[in-house]
Design a protein around this motif. Structure first.
Motif, PDB file in Angstrom:
ATOM      1  N   GLU A 121       0.830  -1.212   0.000  1.00 24.03           N
ATOM      2  CA  GLU A 121       0.000   0.000   0.000  1.00 24.03           C
ATOM      3  C   GLU A 121       0.862   1.259   0.000  1.00 24.03           C
ATOM      4  OE1 GLU A 121      -2.472  -0.321   3.468  1.00 24.03           O
ATOM      5  OE2 GLU A 121      -3.936  -1.618   2.476  1.00 24.03           O
ATOM      6  N   ARG A 122       1.911   1.242   0.774  1.00 32.84           N
ATOM      7  CA  ARG A 122       2.704   2.448   0.976  1.00 32.84           C
ATOM      8  C   ARG A 122       3.832   2.628  -0.040  1.00 32.84           C
ATOM      9  NH1 ARG A 122       4.362   1.858   7.020  1.00 32.84           N
ATOM     10  NH2 ARG A 122       5.674   3.633   6.502  1.00 32.84           N
ATOM     11  N   TYR A 123       4.351   1.525  -0.580  1.00 32.17           N
ATOM     12  CA  TYR A 123       5.573   1.639  -1.372  1.00 32.17           C
ATOM     13  C   TYR A 123       5.517   0.941  -2.725  1.00 32.17           C
ATOM     14  CZ  TYR A 123       7.289   3.285   3.073  1.00 32.17           C
ATOM     15  OH  TYR A 123       7.439   4.002   4.233  1.00 32.17           O
ATOM     16  N   SER A 124       4.342   0.752  -3.280  1.00 36.24           N
ATOM     17  CA  SER A 124       4.281   0.093  -4.580  1.00 36.24           C
ATOM     18  C   SER A 124       4.802   1.005  -5.693  1.00 36.24           C
ATOM     19  CB  SER A 124       2.872  -0.386  -4.899  1.00 36.24           C
ATOM     20  OG  SER A 124       2.008   0.709  -5.026  1.00 36.24           O
TER      21      SER A 124
ATOM     22  N   PRO B 263      11.112   3.324  -0.618  1.00 41.09           N
ATOM     23  CA  PRO B 263      11.315   4.248   0.499  1.00 41.09           C
ATOM     24  C   PRO B 263      12.743   4.803   0.465  1.00 41.09           C
ATOM     25  CG  PRO B 263      10.912   2.002   1.279  1.00 41.09           C
ATOM     26  CD  PRO B 263      10.898   1.966  -0.203  1.00 41.09           C
ATOM     27  N   GLY B 264      12.977   5.856   1.192  1.00 36.66           N
ATOM     28  CA  GLY B 264      14.303   6.476   1.231  1.00 36.66           C
ATOM     29  C   GLY B 264      15.327   5.668   2.000  1.00 36.66           C
ATOM     30  N   PRO B 265      16.566   6.131   2.021  1.00 41.70           N
ATOM     31  CA  PRO B 265      17.663   5.390   2.661  1.00 41.70           C
ATOM     32  C   PRO B 265      17.508   5.230   4.170  1.00 41.70           C
ATOM     33  CG  PRO B 265      18.412   7.532   1.891  1.00 41.70           C
ATOM     34  CD  PRO B 265      17.009   7.349   1.397  1.00 41.70           C
ATOM     35  N   GLU B 266      16.657   6.025   4.792  1.00 44.77           N
ATOM     36  CA  GLU B 266      16.430   5.864   6.234  1.00 44.77           C
ATOM     37  C   GLU B 266      15.776   4.520   6.537  1.00 44.77           C
ATOM     38  OE1 GLU B 266      12.564   7.235   4.637  1.00 44.77           O
ATOM     39  OE2 GLU B 266      14.616   7.824   4.275  1.00 44.77           O
ATOM     40  N   SER B 267      15.374   3.796   5.514  1.00 50.28           N
ATOM     41  CA  SER B 267      14.672   2.526   5.691  1.00 50.28           C
ATOM     42  C   SER B 267      15.559   1.425   6.244  1.00 50.28           C
ATOM     43  CB  SER B 267      14.075   2.071   4.354  1.00 50.28           C
ATOM     44  OG  SER B 267      13.193   3.060   3.896  1.00 50.28           O
TER      45      SER B 267
ATOM     46  N   GLN C 116      10.842  -1.240   5.895  1.00 47.61           N
ATOM     47  CA  GLN C 116      12.040  -2.067   5.761  1.00 47.61           C
ATOM     48  C   GLN C 116      11.854  -3.161   4.715  1.00 47.61           C
ATOM     49  OE1 GLN C 116      13.003  -3.580   9.627  1.00 47.61           O
ATOM     50  NE2 GLN C 116      13.343  -1.558  10.476  1.00 47.61           N
ATOM     51  N   LEU C 117      10.704  -3.841   4.738  1.00 51.14           N
ATOM     52  CA  LEU C 117      10.461  -4.894   3.752  1.00 51.14           C
ATOM     53  C   LEU C 117      10.450  -4.308   2.349  1.00 51.14           C
ATOM     54  CD1 LEU C 117       9.793  -7.779   2.866  1.00 51.14           C
ATOM     55  CD2 LEU C 117       7.374  -7.234   3.281  1.00 51.14           C
ATOM     56  N   ALA C 118       9.736  -3.215   2.149  1.00 45.80           N
ATOM     57  CA  ALA C 118       9.684  -2.589   0.819  1.00 45.80           C
ATOM     58  C   ALA C 118      11.077  -2.160   0.370  1.00 45.80           C
ATOM     59  CB  ALA C 118       8.735  -1.390   0.841  1.00 45.80           C
ATOM     60  N   TRP C 119      11.848  -1.580   1.267  1.00 49.01           N
ATOM     61  CA  TRP C 119      13.201  -1.141   0.937  1.00 49.01           C
ATOM     62  C   TRP C 119      14.064  -2.327   0.512  1.00 49.01           C
ATOM     63  CZ3 TRP C 119      18.155  -1.509   3.309  1.00 49.01           C
ATOM     64  CH2 TRP C 119      19.092  -0.576   2.844  1.00 49.01           C
ATOM     65  N   ARG C 120      13.954  -3.443   1.238  1.00 52.42           N
ATOM     66  CA  ARG C 120      14.713  -4.651   0.874  1.00 52.42           C
ATOM     67  C   ARG C 120      14.302  -5.158  -0.506  1.00 52.42           C
ATOM     68  NH1 ARG C 120      13.523  -6.593   6.746  1.00 52.42           N
ATOM     69  NH2 ARG C 120      15.428  -5.952   7.802  1.00 52.42           N
ATOM     70  N   LEU C 121      12.996  -5.236  -0.755  1.00 50.05           N
ATOM     71  CA  LEU C 121      12.529  -5.761  -2.039  1.00 50.05           C
ATOM     72  C   LEU C 121      12.951  -4.864  -3.198  1.00 50.05           C
ATOM     73  CD1 LEU C 121       8.996  -7.084  -1.067  1.00 50.05           C
ATOM     74  CD2 LEU C 121      11.130  -8.385  -1.337  1.00 50.05           C
ATOM     75  N   TRP C 122      12.811  -3.555  -3.045  1.00 52.39           N
ATOM     76  CA  TRP C 122      13.217  -2.632  -4.107  1.00 52.39           C
ATOM     77  C   TRP C 122      14.720  -2.720  -4.360  1.00 52.39           C
ATOM     78  CZ3 TRP C 122      10.726   0.229  -7.654  1.00 52.39           C
ATOM     79  CH2 TRP C 122       9.370   0.510  -7.466  1.00 52.39           C
ATOM     80  N   ASN C 123      15.523  -2.871  -3.301  1.00 52.06           N
ATOM     81  CA  ASN C 123      16.980  -2.865  -3.455  1.00 52.06           C
ATOM     82  C   ASN C 123      17.561  -4.207  -3.861  1.00 52.06           C
ATOM     83  OD1 ASN C 123      18.245  -0.136  -2.714  1.00 52.06           O
ATOM     84  ND2 ASN C 123      16.565  -0.403  -1.286  1.00 52.06           N
TER      85      ASN C 123
END
Length: 176
Positions: free
Chosen positions: A95-98, A102-106, A115-122
């Motif tokens: 919902e929040r990060y599709s 998210p930024g590097p503060e994640s 954190q999960l979205a940041w991991r998946l995107w990276n």
């Protein structure tokens, strides 16, 4: 025999208990995480040298990772102590990060959906494996937008051409 989990002489340790100055407690997240690790090796045919458990900070603290011959993460696993928490985590992250990562503060602890979205995107794993007590869901991971497309189960290692021993010891990937 292949190692199981982090390498003690590298300063990477794990167990089923967590400790602090006020005492110790059972870490309920580790049990389904460890069960998924064993399932991947014993039932799904992934060689132990490809399956990493409880990765360090430089590998974004993934709960579980299955690597290809080049030490790239093909399967990223996320474990939670309860199925409702896992379901809510997936829903909130999407919902929040599709639309954008998210930024590097994640990297910091706190907001687990971020954190999960940041991991998946990276990491951009081919498959995301969400595990909880008695529950395992597998998803094809799509980016831009971030989506988790359900698949019946984590594929057998032979279906991903990962059923052979890696050419040598695979390093813990640096994903930062």
């Amino acid at each position: 025999m292949a190692r199981v989990g982090p390498v003690p002489d590298a300063g990477l340790l794990w167990g089923l208990l967590s400790r602090s100055r006020s005492g110790g407690w059972y870490n309920a997240e580790y049990l389904p995480q460890l069960a998924a690790y064993v399932d991947a090796i014993l039932n799904l045919g992934y060689p132990a040298g490809r399956v990493l458990f409880e990765l360090p900070s430089r590998a974004l603290q993934l709960d579980l990772a299955i690597l290809d011959d080049d030490a790239r993460v093909v399967v990223a696993g996320e474990a939670k102590r309860s199925v409702p928490a896992l379901t809510a985590l997936r829903r909130r992250a999407l919902e929040r990060y599709s639309g954008a990562p998210p930024g590097p503060e994640s990297k910091r602890r706190g907001d687990e959906a971020r954190q999960l979205a940041w991991r998946l995107w990276n990491v951009a794993p081919r498959i995301t494996w969400l595990v909880g007590p008695g529950h395992r869901e597998a998803f094809l991971t799509c980016l831009d937008p971030l989506r988790l497309q359900p698949i019946p189960a984590l594929p057998h290692a032979r279906d991903l051409a990962l059923d052979h021993e890696p050419p040598g010891p695979l390093p813990v990937p640096t994903l930062l």
